[in-house]
Scaffold this motif. Structure first.
Motif, PDB file in Angstrom:
ATOM      1  N   THR A 214      22.762 -53.517 -41.524  1.00 38.39           N
ATOM      2  CA  THR A 214      22.020 -53.958 -40.690  1.00 38.39           C
ATOM      3  C   THR A 214      22.356 -54.130 -38.900  1.00 38.39           C
ATOM      4  N   GLU A 215      21.701 -54.500 -38.281  1.00 38.93           N
ATOM      5  CA  GLU A 215      22.041 -54.626 -36.777  1.00 38.93           C
ATOM      6  C   GLU A 215      23.213 -55.715 -36.866  1.00 38.93           C
ATOM      7  N   ARG A 218      26.397 -53.865 -37.561  1.00 33.71           N
ATOM      8  CA  ARG A 218      26.579 -52.913 -36.337  1.00 33.71           C
ATOM      9  C   ARG A 218      27.167 -53.640 -35.421  1.00 33.71           C
ATOM     10  N   GLY A 219      26.923 -54.953 -34.831  1.00 30.12           N
ATOM     11  CA  GLY A 219      27.558 -55.606 -33.905  1.00 30.12           C
ATOM     12  C   GLY A 219      28.766 -55.966 -34.448  1.00 30.12           C
ATOM     13  N   THR A 230      26.549 -45.612 -35.219  1.00 28.46           N
ATOM     14  CA  THR A 230      25.195 -44.921 -35.566  1.00 28.46           C
ATOM     15  C   THR A 230      25.230 -44.892 -37.162  1.00 28.46           C
ATOM     16  N   LYS A 251      19.909 -46.056 -30.175  1.00 21.72           N
ATOM     17  CA  LYS A 251      20.387 -46.808 -31.301  1.00 21.72           C
ATOM     18  C   LYS A 251      18.960 -47.949 -31.525  1.00 21.72           C
ATOM     19  N   GLY A 252      18.808 -48.189 -32.780  1.00 27.39           N
ATOM     20  CA  GLY A 252      17.729 -49.189 -33.165  1.00 27.39           C
ATOM     21  C   GLY A 252      16.379 -48.728 -33.112  1.00 27.39           C
TER      22      GLY A 252
END
Length: 444
Positions: A214-215, A218-219, A230, A251-252
């Motif tokens: 999930t984001e 990623r964070g 990525t 991204k995203g």
């Protein structure tokens, strides 16, 4: 871009190429693989039935059970002495799922991985630390040869052995690391524990895949390793990693599918019928160029969506993040549940870590889910000697327990048992895929 003339090909030309390749692939599979001749005959389809890519929906699906029933080489289209490599998919019980490659297939494999790494920000001359597993799993060797094709220097460390991973990150100064997202989290956590300054390493990019993320993950990885992270997607049955890739500057917004080689569809998981562009369903792939083991409409079980991004750099279609798998999707009291939904809830609670596990069990007449999650290191420091069996003794733990329970109910629609754990009580990734769901119903 690694192959700009292909990656930016006009859609009309891409459709023409796909049509030509599909017709060739169907005829090739029909004439060389007895399994495909049988099922196509049963459906009243011969190679002449398929006039172009618009007819792909007429073909029957291929499923993982078909590979298992034809173990080991029943789906091969070439004699064994013409094979250049044999891989097996990971995570199977009993006999593995076998996939095979000609020398030409391996060249395509390397090309699409090289495209993916270029999209991830990699450039010739960079050094990449390859922390995917080498061996029967396609990840390590797939990334290795694609990286060399792009002109990168490869450190073939394979998965796990975290002590050595960190030593090489500091001493060899690679600009790129590729591994599972959960293992990237492990490396970031270990750097904090060992007081390794992120400035002591030279990473710029992390190419992560092999499991949904999930984001929030990623964070955490980007902050901990000081990288741009990525997503790379693939599956052994189609080729391996490098079927799709997220662009580091987009991204995203989804991952580009290299649809000159891998034609994607999204179908309804119950009916198998195509859904509208952008809607969620099961991802299905047809290999358009693979010669050792062609796959017609392979049912991946991955739940996602596909769509064209007119503002993107490339003309190829994009796929969204994997929301889960149709076979791993939990149905709890009539509610569809993917573990990534819980992961997204945890991202809003800084007092908890990103390390969690869902335990599914049968209680009386209903299925239930327990969420086990570790508290964060910061929370741990506020609670020396905390007794986790009794949250009533600790106001902070009571608050976190209540917040998480409420957020799960409000956002997912289920009441779940919540168990807060101390740090390091839930297994970490050691380089491979991390098992987020423990289904105790299967042991009964």
């Amino acid at each position: 871009m690694f192959q700009p003339e292909i990656e930016t090909m006009p859609i009309a030309r891409l459709r023409q190429l796909q049509s030509e390749r599909l017709k060739e692939q169907v005829a090739y599979a029909y004439n060389r693989v007895p399994f495909y001749k049988q099922i196509l005959d049963e459906h009243g389809i011969n190679p002449g039935t398929i006039k172009g890519i618009q007819d792909i929906h007429r073909l029957p699906f291929t499923k993982k059970s078909d590979l298992l029933h034809n173990y080991p080489f029943g789906l091969c289209a070439v004699p064994k002495n013409e094979l250049a490599r044999i891989h097996c998919s990971s995570g199977s019980t009993g006999k593995p799922t076998v996939v095979t490659y000609t020398a030409g297939d391996l060249s395509v494999f390397s090309d699409t991985v090289a495209r993916s790494l270029a999209a991830a920000g990699c450039k010739p001359g960079m050094t990449i630390q390859n922390a995917y597993g080498y061996g029967l799993f396609t990840g390590g060797l797939g990334l290795h040869y694609g990286a060399e094709k792009l002109g990168l220097t490869v450190i073939p460390i394979s998965g796990g052995v975290t002590d050595r991973q960190l030593v090489l990150l500091v001493d060899f100064q690679p600009e790129v690391i590729c591994c599972t997202p959960s293992y990237a989290q492990t490396l970031a956590e270990e750097m904090i524990k060992r007081k390794i300054d992120p400035g002591a390493i030279n990473l710029k990019y992390a190419v992560l895949g092999a499991e949904p993320w999930t984001e929030a993950v990623r964070g955490e990885v980007e902050k901990g390793l000081h990288v741009v992270a990525t997503n790379i997607y693939g599956l052994s049955e189609i080729m391996g990693p490098g079927i799709s890739q997220e662009d580091f500057e987009e991204k995203g917004t989804g991952s580009y599918i290299w649809e000159d080689h891998y034609f994607p569809e999204i179908v309804d998981k119950d009916t198998g019928l195509p859904v509208a562009e952008g809607e969620y369903g099961v991802l299905v792939f047809t290999t358009l160029t693979k010669k050792a083991m062609p796959m017609l409409r392979y049912w991946t079980n991955d739940i996602t969506n596909i769509y064209y991004d007119k503002s993107g750099k490339r003309t190829h279609i994009k796929m969204g993040p994997i929301r889960g798998r149709s076979d791993d999707m939990l149905i709890i009291r009539g509610v569809n549940l993917f573990h990534t939904q819980v992961e997204a809830v945890l991202a809003d609670l800084p007092g908890l870590s990103a390390n969690y596990q869902l335990v599914v069990y049968h209680e009386r007449t209903m299925d239930s889910v327990e969420v086990k999650v570790e508290i964060s290191e910061q929370t741990t420091q506020q609670l020396p000697g905390a007794v986790f069996e009794d949250y009533n003794n600790h106001e902070i733990l009571m608050g976190l327990h209540h917040q998480l329970s409420k957020k799960i109910k409000d956002n997912i629609g289920l009441t779940m048992k919540v168990s807060l754990m101390n740090l390091n009580q839930i297994p970490r990734s050691e380089g491979g895929k991390l098992k987020r769901i423990l289904d105790l119903r299967q042991t009964k």
